[in-house]
Write a protein that holds these residues in place. Structure first.
Motif, PDB file in Angstrom:
ATOM      1  N   ASN A 290       0.812  -1.231   0.000  1.00 51.58           N
ATOM      2  CA  ASN A 290       0.000   0.000   0.000  1.00 51.58           C
ATOM      3  C   ASN A 290       0.843   1.277   0.000  1.00 51.58           C
ATOM      4  OD1 ASN A 290      -2.423  -1.509   0.091  1.00 51.58           O
ATOM      5  ND2 ASN A 290      -2.215  -1.705   2.315  1.00 51.58           N
ATOM      6  N   GLY A 291       1.887   1.301  -0.796  1.00 52.31           N
ATOM      7  CA  GLY A 291       2.723   2.486  -0.920  1.00 52.31           C
ATOM      8  C   GLY A 291       3.788   2.633   0.148  1.00 52.31           C
ATOM      9  N   GLN A 292       3.769   1.759   1.143  1.00 52.69           N
ATOM     10  CA  GLN A 292       4.687   1.852   2.283  1.00 52.69           C
ATOM     11  C   GLN A 292       5.750   0.749   2.236  1.00 52.69           C
ATOM     12  OE1 GLN A 292       4.189   4.414   4.817  1.00 52.69           O
ATOM     13  NE2 GLN A 292       2.991   5.079   3.056  1.00 52.69           N
TER      14      GLN A 292
ATOM     15  N   GLN B 136      18.774   8.705 -10.991  1.00 52.70           N
ATOM     16  CA  GLN B 136      17.377   9.099 -11.148  1.00 52.70           C
ATOM     17  C   GLN B 136      16.526   7.862 -11.407  1.00 52.70           C
ATOM     18  OE1 GLN B 136      16.123  12.358 -11.017  1.00 52.70           O
ATOM     19  NE2 GLN B 136      18.182  12.926 -10.376  1.00 52.70           N
ATOM     20  N   VAL B 137      15.329   7.812 -10.815  1.00 49.75           N
ATOM     21  CA  VAL B 137      14.403   6.705 -11.075  1.00 49.75           C
ATOM     22  C   VAL B 137      13.848   6.882 -12.478  1.00 49.75           C
ATOM     23  CG1 VAL B 137      12.233   5.612 -10.410  1.00 49.75           C
ATOM     24  CG2 VAL B 137      13.815   6.413  -8.642  1.00 49.75           C
ATOM     25  N   LYS B 138      14.063   5.873 -13.327  1.00 47.21           N
ATOM     26  CA  LYS B 138      13.570   5.902 -14.706  1.00 47.21           C
ATOM     27  C   LYS B 138      12.230   5.196 -14.830  1.00 47.21           C
ATOM     28  CE  LYS B 138      17.071   8.130 -16.247  1.00 47.21           C
ATOM     29  NZ  LYS B 138      16.935   9.534 -16.563  1.00 47.21           N
ATOM     30  N   SER B 139      12.022   4.150 -14.018  1.00 52.53           N
ATOM     31  CA  SER B 139      10.757   3.424 -14.036  1.00 52.53           C
ATOM     32  C   SER B 139      10.648   2.602 -12.763  1.00 52.53           C
ATOM     33  CB  SER B 139      10.669   2.506 -15.263  1.00 52.53           C
ATOM     34  OG  SER B 139      11.667   1.506 -15.201  1.00 52.53           O
ATOM     35  N   SER B 140       9.440   2.125 -12.491  1.00 54.28           N
ATOM     36  CA  SER B 140       9.232   1.242 -11.344  1.00 54.28           C
ATOM     37  C   SER B 140       8.044   0.345 -11.635  1.00 54.28           C
ATOM     38  CB  SER B 140       9.008   2.044 -10.062  1.00 54.28           C
ATOM     39  OG  SER B 140       7.816   2.801 -10.166  1.00 54.28           O
ATOM     40  N   GLU B 141       8.023  -0.811 -10.955  1.00 64.34           N
ATOM     41  CA  GLU B 141       6.902  -1.728 -11.085  1.00 64.34           C
ATOM     42  C   GLU B 141       6.763  -2.523  -9.795  1.00 64.34           C
ATOM     43  OE1 GLU B 141       7.315  -5.079 -13.801  1.00 64.34           O
ATOM     44  OE2 GLU B 141       9.487  -4.999 -13.596  1.00 64.34           O
ATOM     45  N   VAL B 142       5.523  -2.879  -9.476  1.00 64.87           N
ATOM     46  CA  VAL B 142       5.256  -3.719  -8.323  1.00 64.87           C
ATOM     47  C   VAL B 142       5.206  -5.153  -8.821  1.00 64.87           C
ATOM     48  CG1 VAL B 142       3.635  -4.275  -6.474  1.00 64.87           C
ATOM     49  CG2 VAL B 142       4.006  -1.887  -7.135  1.00 64.87           C
TER      50      VAL B 142
END
Length: 134
Positions: free
Chosen positions: A9-11, A31-37
């Motif tokens: 939940n974002g934490q 730098q963050v270029k992308s993210s995935e859960v």
């Protein structure tokens, strides 16, 4: 570089061994270029290090973590930042700025029948099968 965060939940989720999701960040030029859960359901304590290795993770941010998991991560060269709580995205940004508030000595140990223990900055209880953040 790939950074993983134990995620719910974002934490930052507070017990590595019971983590069902990781948020994995692709970082270039600090730098963050992308993210995935990514779901880790079914991996369990022993397999999570291999799960992270399979996703080419170099760095892990988490809450509580046990000694066996610490050893497994060290053996495959994953840099560990335990004892973190709060927003997952903000934690990654803080790490990239060299400002992450973490506790390198954070350790979880298993307990049974209501025995308690402390995992760094949070109290651990039965919630979430082990370590539960505040």
């Amino acid at each position: 570089m790939r950074i993983a965060v134990t995620y719910e939940n974002g934490q930052v989720f507070q017990h590595f061994g019971h983590c069902e999701n990781f948020k994995i960040y692709e970082v270039e030029d600090n730098q963050v270029k992308s993210s995935e859960v990514v779901s880790a359901i079914g991996s369990g304590h022993g397999a999570l290090a291999g799960f992270l290795q399979g996703h080419q993770v170099q760095t892990l941010i988490c809450g509580g973590i046990g000694g066996g998991a610490r050893t497994a991560l060290a053996n495959i060269g994953i840099e560990l930042y335990p004892g973190v709580s709060g927003d997952a995205d903000a934690s990654v940004e803080a790490l990239l700025k060299g400002e992450l508030d973490y506790n390198p000595d954070t350790m979880c140990s298993h307990h049974h029948h209501g025995e308690g223990h402390d995992c760094g900055s949070h109290s651990c209880g039965e919630n979430k099968h082990g370590c539960a953040g505040n």
